[in-house]
Design an enzyme around this catalytic site. Structure first.
Site, PDB file in Angstrom:
ATOM      1  N   ASN A 161       1.140  -0.893   0.056  1.00 58.30           N
ATOM      2  CA  ASN A 161       0.109   0.093  -0.037  1.00 58.30           C
ATOM      3  C   ASN A 161       1.082   1.336  -0.533  1.00 58.30           C
ATOM      4  O   ASN A 161       0.445   2.162  -0.710  1.00 58.30           O
ATOM      5  CB  ASN A 161      -1.131   0.014   0.917  1.00 58.30           C
ATOM      6  CG  ASN A 161      -2.115  -0.440   1.088  1.00 58.30           C
ATOM      7  OD1 ASN A 161      -2.499  -0.992  -0.190  1.00 58.30           O
ATOM      8  ND2 ASN A 161      -3.418  -1.166   1.819  1.00 58.30           N
ATOM      9  N   CYS A 198      -8.021   2.597   3.596  1.00 53.57           N
ATOM     10  CA  CYS A 198      -6.767   1.373   3.440  1.00 53.57           C
ATOM     11  C   CYS A 198      -4.980   3.232   3.498  1.00 53.57           C
ATOM     12  O   CYS A 198      -4.131   2.706   3.872  1.00 53.57           O
ATOM     13  CB  CYS A 198      -6.578   0.801   2.508  1.00 53.57           C
ATOM     14  SG  CYS A 198      -7.165  -0.617   2.916  1.00 53.57           S
ATOM     15  N   LYS A 206     -13.304   7.328  -4.721  1.00 55.59           N
ATOM     16  CA  LYS A 206     -13.257   6.766  -6.041  1.00 55.59           C
ATOM     17  C   LYS A 206     -14.194   6.436  -7.160  1.00 55.59           C
ATOM     18  O   LYS A 206     -15.772   5.935  -6.377  1.00 55.59           O
ATOM     19  CB  LYS A 206     -11.512   5.404  -5.927  1.00 55.59           C
ATOM     20  CG  LYS A 206     -12.420   3.958  -5.074  1.00 55.59           C
ATOM     21  CD  LYS A 206     -10.933   3.340  -5.375  1.00 55.59           C
ATOM     22  CE  LYS A 206     -12.253   1.550  -5.905  1.00 55.59           C
ATOM     23  NZ  LYS A 206     -11.097   1.492  -5.657  1.00 55.59           N
TER      24      LYS A 206
HETATM   25  C1  UDX Z   1      -6.451  -0.160  -2.184  1.00 57.58           C
HETATM   26  C2  UDX Z   1      -5.257  -1.005  -2.489  1.00 57.58           C
HETATM   27  O1  UDX Z   1      -5.402  -1.237  -3.999  1.00 57.58           O
HETATM   28  C3  UDX Z   1      -5.625  -2.503  -1.893  1.00 57.58           C
HETATM   29  O2  UDX Z   1      -4.884  -3.643  -2.862  1.00 57.58           O
HETATM   30  C4  UDX Z   1      -5.427  -2.546  -1.057  1.00 57.58           C
HETATM   31  O3  UDX Z   1      -6.465  -3.567   0.406  1.00 57.58           O
HETATM   32  C5  UDX Z   1      -6.595  -1.889  -0.200  1.00 57.58           C
HETATM   33  O4  UDX Z   1      -6.268  -0.412  -0.666  1.00 57.58           O
HETATM   34  P1  UDX Z   1      -9.036   0.970  -2.590  1.00 57.58           P
HETATM   35  O5  UDX Z   1      -8.573   1.882  -1.150  1.00 57.58           O
HETATM   36  O6  UDX Z   1      -9.790   0.336  -2.676  1.00 57.58           O
HETATM   37  O7  UDX Z   1      -7.550  -0.557  -1.959  1.00 57.58           O
HETATM   38  O8  UDX Z   1      -9.025   1.651  -3.749  1.00 57.58           O
HETATM   39  P2  UDX Z   1      -7.460   1.853  -4.761  1.00 57.58           P
HETATM   40  O9  UDX Z   1      -8.028   1.282  -5.812  1.00 57.58           O
HETATM   41  O10 UDX Z   1      -6.458   1.445  -4.624  1.00 57.58           O
HETATM   42  O11 UDX Z   1      -7.286   3.446  -4.950  1.00 57.58           O
HETATM   43  C6  UDX Z   1      -7.206   4.652  -3.739  1.00 57.58           C
HETATM   44  C7  UDX Z   1      -7.153   5.650  -4.096  1.00 57.58           C
HETATM   45  O12 UDX Z   1      -6.421   6.259  -5.062  1.00 57.58           O
HETATM   46  C8  UDX Z   1      -8.134   6.074  -4.301  1.00 57.58           C
HETATM   47  O13 UDX Z   1      -9.109   7.257  -3.869  1.00 57.58           O
HETATM   48  C9  UDX Z   1      -7.977   6.278  -6.309  1.00 57.58           C
HETATM   49  O14 UDX Z   1      -8.884   8.140  -6.650  1.00 57.58           O
HETATM   50  C10 UDX Z   1      -6.242   6.864  -6.051  1.00 57.58           C
HETATM   51  N1  UDX Z   1      -5.593   6.771  -7.665  1.00 57.58           N
HETATM   52  C11 UDX Z   1      -5.887   5.068  -7.594  1.00 57.58           C
HETATM   53  C12 UDX Z   1      -4.788   7.942  -7.848  1.00 57.58           C
HETATM   54  O15 UDX Z   1      -5.385   8.702  -7.512  1.00 57.58           O
HETATM   55  N2  UDX Z   1      -4.721   7.411  -8.937  1.00 57.58           N
HETATM   56  C13 UDX Z   1      -3.613   6.114  -9.518  1.00 57.58           C
HETATM   57  O16 UDX Z   1      -3.501   6.101 -10.211  1.00 57.58           O
HETATM   58  C14 UDX Z   1      -4.871   4.944  -8.744  1.00 57.58           C
END
Ligand code: UDX
Length: 458
Positions: free
Chosen positions: A235, A287, A347
């Site tokens: 993470n 997370c 998201k």
């Molecule tokens: C995350 C991890 O991906 C997952 O493996 C873990 O177990 C839990 O935490 P999650 O919090 O559901 O998952 O969302 P994720 O898709 O990882 O996105 C996290 C944040 O990053 C969101 O706010 C998203 O908008 C942002 N993000 C993601 C970006 O700003 N840019 C990106 O390229 C990807």
């Protein structure tokens, strides 16, 4: 699945991780009991109503009713359990440390009712600080001692990597499964639990099809401590990757490059990879922020500063302010203006608003004297409940939020925002200004329609 392979599994905690894991394991043929001390949640789940918005979950809940049961009572099925999975919340404390009180409460309950003739394998699935597998073992042993009982049992670490909005997909089709234990028998039982996933022998649920070209996931076996650290490292790395591209978005703006093009250009390098390179308002959710703070706290306890991770956190804080700065550049004065905000969820494909960029952006706009109109396809009710003190106007569509606004700010990349009727929307706005916090809109098209468009690093 053959009946001989069917395991009795108890899942403590029916949040994102617990509910998804429980329903998936039930679908794969195990006998699953999901336990939660929240009566309202259990009530809903028993009636087949999903307590969280997650694609495919409601269907699985409906089709799974024979294999998965819901109860508030951990003790009932414990004597027969082969495996107990701890998936309760591990919130942040004010100082960044992790609150393990829910995990320890479950451990005490396990100790109180555990069948010492048939002790279950206990799995920590919640994201927990280093040493928690051992801590859970100690707590259970203390309770057993008080009962005058003793037996040998194993606590393994088996972190989850599921993304909200794709939680079932990530559970059925993971890249890898990490199991941290030094106990061979426990490892074999956990392998048996995951066999249908490791070998992909199940028929995919209709709502969660197997991705084309998907190859079997690796089973990574480690010590409990390594497994615990793998979760934080993953993470922290992903959060840093996003902050890295966001930092380069700033330089892209200065030199006149487009960060989307830059991300594509570097992401095709297999060593870098295309994922988590979308520049924008930064990361939120349940997370990344919590886990980054937690590993920073652990590292400070060891006097081992994680400078890159600390910087990633700082960049992320700054990123949220960018939206306000961009509004100031175009609107000049924010006080007295009306801002239409698109997206409250952290998201898309989830109604989760925890640590969503929207919270800070809205508060800052209100503090600066703006009137704020918001629209989100599904997170509205959760937001309203969590932030009743914020004086904002909730709208039923993106067009309604934009109407008579001086600027539109896009904060969540929901699919429906790809296809908005911008010409019509523009006609209804007081000023045609768009700040695209997710770089998802077609800037050329919008400029042709007369909008002043600003993205992040474009
Ligand atoms: C995350 C991890 O991906 C997952 O493996 C873990 O177990 C839990 O935490 P999650 O919090 O559901 O998952 O969302 P994720 O898709 O990882 O996105 C996290 C944040 O990053 C969101 O706010 C998203 O908008 C942002 N993000 C993601 C970006 O700003 N840019 C990106 O390229 C990807």
């Amino acid at each position: 699945m053959k009946t001989a392979d069917k395991l009795n599994i108890i899942i403590a905690g029916t949040g994102y991780v617990g509910l998804t894991t429980g329903l998936a394991l039930g679908y794969l043929g195990h006998n699953v009991t999901c336990v939660d001390n929240n009566t309202a949640l259990i009530d809903k789940l028993e009636r087949g109503i999903s307590t969280i918005f997650e694609p495919g979950l409601e269907e699985l809940l409906r089709d799974n009713s024979d294999d998965v049961s819901f109860t508030e009572e951990l003790f009932e099925d414990l004597p027969r359990a082969d495996i107990v999975i701890i998936a309760v919340g591990t919130p942040s404390k004010k100082n960044g440390d992790t609150d393990l009180s829910f995990v320890e409460a479950v451990a005490r309950n396990i100790g109180a009712a555990m069948n010492t003739e048939h002790p279950p394998v206990i799995i920590n699935k919640s994201t927990v600080p280093i040493g928690t597998a051992r801590r859970v073992e100690t707590v259970i042993k203390e309770v057993l001692e008080r009962r005058g009982a003793a037996c040998s049992f194993c606590v393994a670490s088996n972190p989850e990597f599921l993304r909200e909005g794709a939680a079932l997909h990530d559970t059925f089709y993971p890249d890898r499964i990490v199991v941290g234990t030094e106990d061979v028998q426990a490892l074999n039982l956990i392998r048996q639990m995951y066999a249908p996933i490791l070998e992909q022998t199940f028929t995919p649920p209709q709502a969660v099809p197997r991705p084309e070209g998907y190859s079997l996931p690796a089973l990574v076996t480690t010590s409990p401590t390594s497994a615990e650290l793998i979760k934080y490292t993953a993470n922290a790395f992903l959060a840093t990757k996003i902050s890295f591209i966001n930092e380069f978005a700033a330089i892209a703006e200065k030199v006149g490059a487009d960060i989307n093009e830059v991300a594509k250009g570097i992401g095709l390098d297999k060593r870098i990879g295309p994922g988590f390179l979308k520049a924008g308002v930064g990361w939120g959710g349940s997370c990344f922020p919590k886990d980054v703070r937690s590993i920073l706290f652990t590292s400070s306890q060891y006097n081992c500063e994680l400078q890159l991770v600390q910087a990633a956190l700082e960049v992320n804080r700054r990123q949220r302010k960018k939206v306000i700065e961009k509004l100031q550049q175009t609107l000049k004065v924010i006080r007295g203006s009306t801002i239409g905000l698109l997206g409250l969820a952290f998201k898309p494909n989830t109604d989760d608003i925890r640590e969503s960029p929207a919270i800070d952006v809205i508060q800052e706009l209100l503090d600066m004297g703006a009137r704020v109109k918001v629209y989100d396809p599904i997170a509205r009710e959760k937001y309203k409940l969590a932030y009743p003190e914020q004086n904002i106007v909730y709208c039923n569509s993106a067009a309604e939020a934009a109407q008579e606004s001086d600027a539109v700010v896009l904060l969540t990349d929901w699919d429906e925002f790809w296809h908005l009727p911008w010409e019509k929307i523009g006609d209804s706005m007081s000023q045609k200004i768009i700040v695209d916090g997710r770089n998802m809109l077609n800037s050329d098209e919008l400029r042709q329609l007369g909008f002043t468009y600003t993205g992040i690093g474009r």
